[in-house]
Motif scaffolding. Structure first.
Motif, PDB file in Angstrom:
ATOM      1  N   HIS A   1     -10.425   3.346  -1.260  1.00 46.70           N
ATOM      2  CA  HIS A   1     -10.245   3.724   0.143  1.00 46.70           C
ATOM      3  C   HIS A   1     -10.811   5.115   0.369  1.00 46.70           C
ATOM      4  O   HIS A   1     -11.105   5.856  -0.586  1.00 46.70           O
ATOM      5  CB  HIS A   1      -8.768   3.658   0.544  1.00 46.70           C
ATOM      6  N   THR A   2     -10.963   5.460   1.633  1.00 47.98           N
ATOM      7  CA  THR A   2     -11.539   6.756   1.995  1.00 47.98           C
ATOM      8  C   THR A   2     -10.634   7.504   2.970  1.00 47.98           C
ATOM      9  O   THR A   2     -11.086   8.376   3.705  1.00 47.98           O
ATOM     10  CB  THR A   2     -12.928   6.567   2.641  1.00 47.98           C
ATOM     11  N   ILE A   3      -9.360   7.143   2.972  1.00 51.16           N
ATOM     12  CA  ILE A   3      -8.460   7.642   3.998  1.00 51.16           C
ATOM     13  C   ILE A   3      -8.262   9.152   3.929  1.00 51.16           C
ATOM     14  O   ILE A   3      -8.193   9.835   4.952  1.00 51.16           O
ATOM     15  CB  ILE A   3      -7.101   6.901   3.923  1.00 51.16           C
ATOM     16  N   GLU A   4      -8.194   9.719   2.722  1.00 45.31           N
ATOM     17  CA  GLU A   4      -7.859  11.138   2.597  1.00 45.31           C
ATOM     18  C   GLU A   4      -8.932  12.043   3.169  1.00 45.31           C
ATOM     19  O   GLU A   4      -8.637  12.995   3.890  1.00 45.31           O
ATOM     20  CB  GLU A   4      -7.624  11.491   1.125  1.00 45.31           C
ATOM     21  N   GLN A   5     -10.212  11.751   2.865  1.00 42.71           N
ATOM     22  CA  GLN A   5     -11.276  12.663   3.280  1.00 42.71           C
ATOM     23  C   GLN A   5     -12.004  12.261   4.567  1.00 42.71           C
ATOM     24  O   GLN A   5     -12.641  13.103   5.194  1.00 42.71           O
ATOM     25  CB  GLN A   5     -12.306  12.839   2.155  1.00 42.71           C
ATOM     26  N   PHE A   6     -11.897  10.991   4.981  1.00 47.74           N
ATOM     27  CA  PHE A   6     -12.630  10.547   6.166  1.00 47.74           C
ATOM     28  C   PHE A   6     -11.732  10.008   7.273  1.00 47.74           C
ATOM     29  O   PHE A   6     -12.198   9.760   8.382  1.00 47.74           O
ATOM     30  CB  PHE A   6     -13.660   9.466   5.804  1.00 47.74           C
ATOM     31  N   GLY A   7     -10.457   9.780   7.008  1.00 43.28           N
ATOM     32  CA  GLY A   7      -9.581   9.204   8.017  1.00 43.28           C
ATOM     33  C   GLY A   7      -9.934   7.754   8.291  1.00 43.28           C
ATOM     34  O   GLY A   7     -10.571   7.071   7.490  1.00 43.28           O
ATOM     35  N   ASN A   8      -9.510   7.280   9.445  1.00 45.32           N
ATOM     36  CA  ASN A   8      -9.783   5.904   9.861  1.00 45.32           C
ATOM     37  C   ASN A   8     -11.124   5.871  10.596  1.00 45.32           C
ATOM     38  O   ASN A   8     -11.240   6.366  11.712  1.00 45.32           O
ATOM     39  CB  ASN A   8      -8.656   5.414  10.769  1.00 45.32           C
ATOM     40  N   THR A   9     -12.136   5.279   9.965  1.00 43.15           N
ATOM     41  CA  THR A   9     -13.460   5.147  10.581  1.00 43.15           C
ATOM     42  C   THR A   9     -13.734   3.700  10.976  1.00 43.15           C
ATOM     43  O   THR A   9     -14.885   3.290  11.087  1.00 43.15           O
ATOM     44  CB  THR A   9     -14.565   5.649   9.635  1.00 43.15           C
ATOM     45  N   SER A  10     -12.676   2.925  11.167  1.00 47.34           N
ATOM     46  CA  SER A  10     -12.749   1.552  11.669  1.00 47.34           C
ATOM     47  C   SER A  10     -13.723   0.702  10.856  1.00 47.34           C
ATOM     48  O   SER A  10     -13.539   0.540   9.658  1.00 47.34           O
ATOM     49  CB  SER A  10     -13.104   1.561  13.162  1.00 47.34           C
ATOM     50  N   ALA A  11     -14.778   0.181  11.478  1.00 46.34           N
ATOM     51  CA  ALA A  11     -15.694  -0.727  10.780  1.00 46.34           C
ATOM     52  C   ALA A  11     -16.440  -0.065   9.630  1.00 46.34           C
ATOM     53  O   ALA A  11     -17.072  -0.758   8.817  1.00 46.34           O
ATOM     54  CB  ALA A  11     -16.699  -1.315  11.771  1.00 46.34           C
ATOM     55  N   ALA A  12     -16.388   1.253   9.538  1.00 46.94           N
ATOM     56  CA  ALA A  12     -17.120   1.955   8.473  1.00 46.94           C
ATOM     57  C   ALA A  12     -16.277   2.184   7.221  1.00 46.94           C
ATOM     58  O   ALA A  12     -16.826   2.536   6.172  1.00 46.94           O
ATOM     59  CB  ALA A  12     -17.629   3.303   8.984  1.00 46.94           C
ATOM     60  N   THR A  13     -14.963   1.975   7.280  1.00 46.46           N
ATOM     61  CA  THR A  13     -14.128   2.366   6.139  1.00 46.46           C
ATOM     62  C   THR A  13     -14.465   1.581   4.877  1.00 46.46           C
ATOM     63  O   THR A  13     -14.527   2.153   3.780  1.00 46.46           O
ATOM     64  CB  THR A  13     -12.623   2.205   6.436  1.00 46.46           C
ATOM     65  N   ILE A  14     -14.665   0.282   5.000  1.00 47.04           N
ATOM     66  CA  ILE A  14     -14.899  -0.546   3.805  1.00 47.04           C
ATOM     67  C   ILE A  14     -16.251  -0.244   3.161  1.00 47.04           C
ATOM     68  O   ILE A  14     -16.313  -0.034   1.946  1.00 47.04           O
ATOM     69  CB  ILE A  14     -14.711  -2.039   4.136  1.00 47.04           C
ATOM     70  N   PRO A  15     -17.363  -0.193   3.917  1.00 49.18           N
ATOM     71  CA  PRO A  15     -18.613   0.160   3.243  1.00 49.18           C
ATOM     72  C   PRO A  15     -18.615   1.575   2.679  1.00 49.18           C
ATOM     73  O   PRO A  15     -19.219   1.834   1.635  1.00 49.18           O
ATOM     74  CB  PRO A  15     -19.678  -0.020   4.330  1.00 49.18           C
ATOM     75  N   LEU A  16     -17.944   2.516   3.343  1.00 51.23           N
ATOM     76  CA  LEU A  16     -17.849   3.875   2.802  1.00 51.23           C
ATOM     77  C   LEU A  16     -17.113   3.870   1.468  1.00 51.23           C
ATOM     78  O   LEU A  16     -17.524   4.553   0.512  1.00 51.23           O
ATOM     79  CB  LEU A  16     -17.128   4.787   3.792  1.00 51.23           C
ATOM     80  N   ALA A  17     -16.024   3.097   1.383  1.00 47.06           N
ATOM     81  CA  ALA A  17     -15.248   3.052   0.144  1.00 47.06           C
ATOM     82  C   ALA A  17     -16.041   2.407  -0.988  1.00 47.06           C
ATOM     83  O   ALA A  17     -16.015   2.872  -2.134  1.00 47.06           O
ATOM     84  CB  ALA A  17     -13.945   2.287   0.383  1.00 47.06           C
ATOM     85  N   ILE A  18     -16.764   1.332  -0.662  1.00 45.57           N
ATOM     86  CA  ILE A  18     -17.574   0.671  -1.689  1.00 45.57           C
ATOM     87  C   ILE A  18     -18.679   1.591  -2.168  1.00 45.57           C
ATOM     88  O   ILE A  18     -18.936   1.715  -3.378  1.00 45.57           O
ATOM     89  CB  ILE A  18     -18.163  -0.651  -1.157  1.00 45.57           C
ATOM     90  N   ASP A  19     -19.321   2.283  -1.245  1.00 46.43           N
ATOM     91  CA  ASP A  19     -20.427   3.150  -1.654  1.00 46.43           C
ATOM     92  C   ASP A  19     -19.935   4.319  -2.488  1.00 46.43           C
ATOM     93  O   ASP A  19     -20.603   4.735  -3.442  1.00 46.43           O
ATOM     94  CB  ASP A  19     -21.185   3.658  -0.422  1.00 46.43           C
ATOM     95  N   GLN A  20     -18.772   4.856  -2.169  1.00 41.84           N
ATOM     96  CA  GLN A  20     -18.221   5.920  -3.013  1.00 41.84           C
ATOM     97  C   GLN A  20     -17.989   5.422  -4.437  1.00 41.84           C
ATOM     98  O   GLN A  20     -18.241   6.143  -5.402  1.00 41.84           O
ATOM     99  CB  GLN A  20     -16.915   6.430  -2.412  1.00 41.84           C
ATOM    100  N   ALA A  21     -17.521   4.189  -4.561  1.00 37.99           N
ATOM    101  CA  ALA A  21     -17.289   3.620  -5.887  1.00 37.99           C
ATOM    102  C   ALA A  21     -18.602   3.390  -6.622  1.00 37.99           C
ATOM    103  O   ALA A  21     -18.681   3.591  -7.842  1.00 37.99           O
ATOM    104  CB  ALA A  21     -16.519   2.305  -5.762  1.00 37.99           C
ATOM    105  N   VAL A  22     -19.639   2.988  -5.892  1.00 43.20           N
ATOM    106  CA  VAL A  22     -20.959   2.814  -6.504  1.00 43.20           C
ATOM    107  C   VAL A  22     -21.473   4.142  -7.029  1.00 43.20           C
ATOM    108  O   VAL A  22     -21.946   4.250  -8.168  1.00 43.20           O
ATOM    109  CB  VAL A  22     -21.955   2.213  -5.482  1.00 43.20           C
ATOM    110  N   ARG A  23     -21.374   5.175  -6.216  1.00 45.36           N
ATOM    111  CA  ARG A  23     -21.852   6.499  -6.611  1.00 45.36           C
ATOM    112  C   ARG A  23     -21.089   7.034  -7.825  1.00 45.36           C
ATOM    113  O   ARG A  23     -21.644   7.750  -8.658  1.00 45.36           O
ATOM    114  CB  ARG A  23     -21.713   7.484  -5.449  1.00 45.36           C
TER     115      ARG A  23
END
Length: 337
Positions: free
Chosen positions: A282-304
């Motif tokens: 998840h990306t809740i701590e640093q990005f908050g609720n970004t609606s449709a963007a939360t899931i791809p942001l979380a996956i990309d952070q894990a990829v990186r």
């Protein structure tokens, strides 16, 4: 009569982008009656990224797609569908997808926006997979992006603490490795329109079933208690359905990627499903609720971070305004270098 041929699809590239400006809990203390301890205790959020005055959803999309191109040996010239999942388009029309198309000069492509709030990206992945499986398209660009700061009421202490801006993009292509494992394993989704009165953005409508709508025109309104109730009831049932379809158990899920709405919702869902919080992206701590963007942001952070390995099973689940929900079970395939 022979059955129509179906094709497999896989994710071949991913990218993300967030604005530079940070909106911290300390910043919000200057705007409304709140404090860092209260926000963290109830939501888990510490900061969000916020668009500049002349920065919009299309700019976030373009940033995410450019990041994808910078990192992977892929091209966009033969993309046949651009699908932007957003509730905050630059315009009602032209679509945000068309703005992405013209920026990158992609020829001969269908382009449209999909509005399913916080379930949008999962809906988009399912649509893309369906288009490829049916043979309609071979290559689809799916983007989840939101500029929620544009519709957030910064005088409302209950909602302004939650939302931020960002975008994530994936390229989905027909899988030419016919003998390889499938990437898209199972999908579930649904809606409950009676819950719309608890989470909405009223541009033109002034009433709901004869009752006058609350909130400033064009601003997001949310009943947090009702959204929480919907999420903690609906997501566990959806997870159970995905596991039933595939014959898997919760212990066989490598990564759970829920919509990053609120850390307390995620904790409750994990407890009900038996999926450990340590397996949650998840990306809740640093990005908050970004609606449709939360899931791809979380996956990309894990990829990186190198967290995702070939064959990992990812259970994605989005939920939000509508009410709508969508879950998808993916088997991760290593991305090309």
């Amino acid at each position: 009569m022979s059955s129509p041929q179906t094709y497999r699809s896989r994710i071949t590239a991913i990218g993300s982008y967030v604005p530079e400006r940070r909106l911290t809990n300390a910043d919000l203390e200057q705007l409304v009656d709140t404090n860092d301890e209260w926000i963290v205790q109830r939501t888990g959020i510490r900061e969000r990224r916020i668009c500049g005055p002349e920065q919009y959803t299309s700019d976030l999309c373009i940033g995410a797609v450019q990041n994808l191109l910078d990192r992977y040996p892929v091209t966009l010239d033969d993309v046949e569908l651009i699908l932007v999942c957003t509730s905050t388009p630059d315009f009602t029309f032209p679509s945000t997808a068309c703005l992405v198309q013209t920026h990158f000069g992609i020829p001969q492509t269908t382009a449209w926006d999909l509005c399913a709030a916080c379930a949008g990206f999962v809906y988009g992945l399912n649509v893309a997979n369906g288009m490829i499986a049916s043979g309609v398209h071979r290559k689809v660009l799916v983007i989840g992006a939101e500029a929620l700061s544009k519709i957030t009421d910064y005088t409302d202490r209950t909602t302004c603490i939650l939302f931020g801006d960002g975008a994530g993009a994936v390229l989905i292509e027909r899988d030419t490795d016919g003998g390889g494992p499938a990437s898209f394993l199972a999908y579930t989704g649904g809606s409950d329109g009676s819950g719309g009165k608890h989470l909405y953005n009223a541009y033109t409508a002034k009433s709901w079933s004869g009752q006058e709508l609350a909130g400033a025109a064009g601003k997001l309104v949310q009943n947090g208690r009702e959204v929480y109730k919907f999420a903690v009831q609906t997501v566990p049932r959806g997870v159970e359905e995905l596991l039933r379809q595939t014959g898997l158990t919760a212990a066989e899920i490598d990564w759970f990627v829920p919509h990053s709405a609120n850390l307390r919702i995620i904790e409750s869902v994990c407890e009900k499903t038996g999926i450990p919080l340590e397996k949650t992206l998840h990306t809740i701590e640093q990005f908050g609720n970004t609606s449709a963007a939360t899931i791809p942001l979380a996956i990309d952070q894990a990829v990186r971070a190198g967290q995702l390995k070939e064959g990992d099973r990812l259970l994605l689940f989005g939920f939000g305004g509508g009410f709508v929900y969508g879950g998808l079970l993916l088997q991760w395939r290593a991305l090309p270098h």
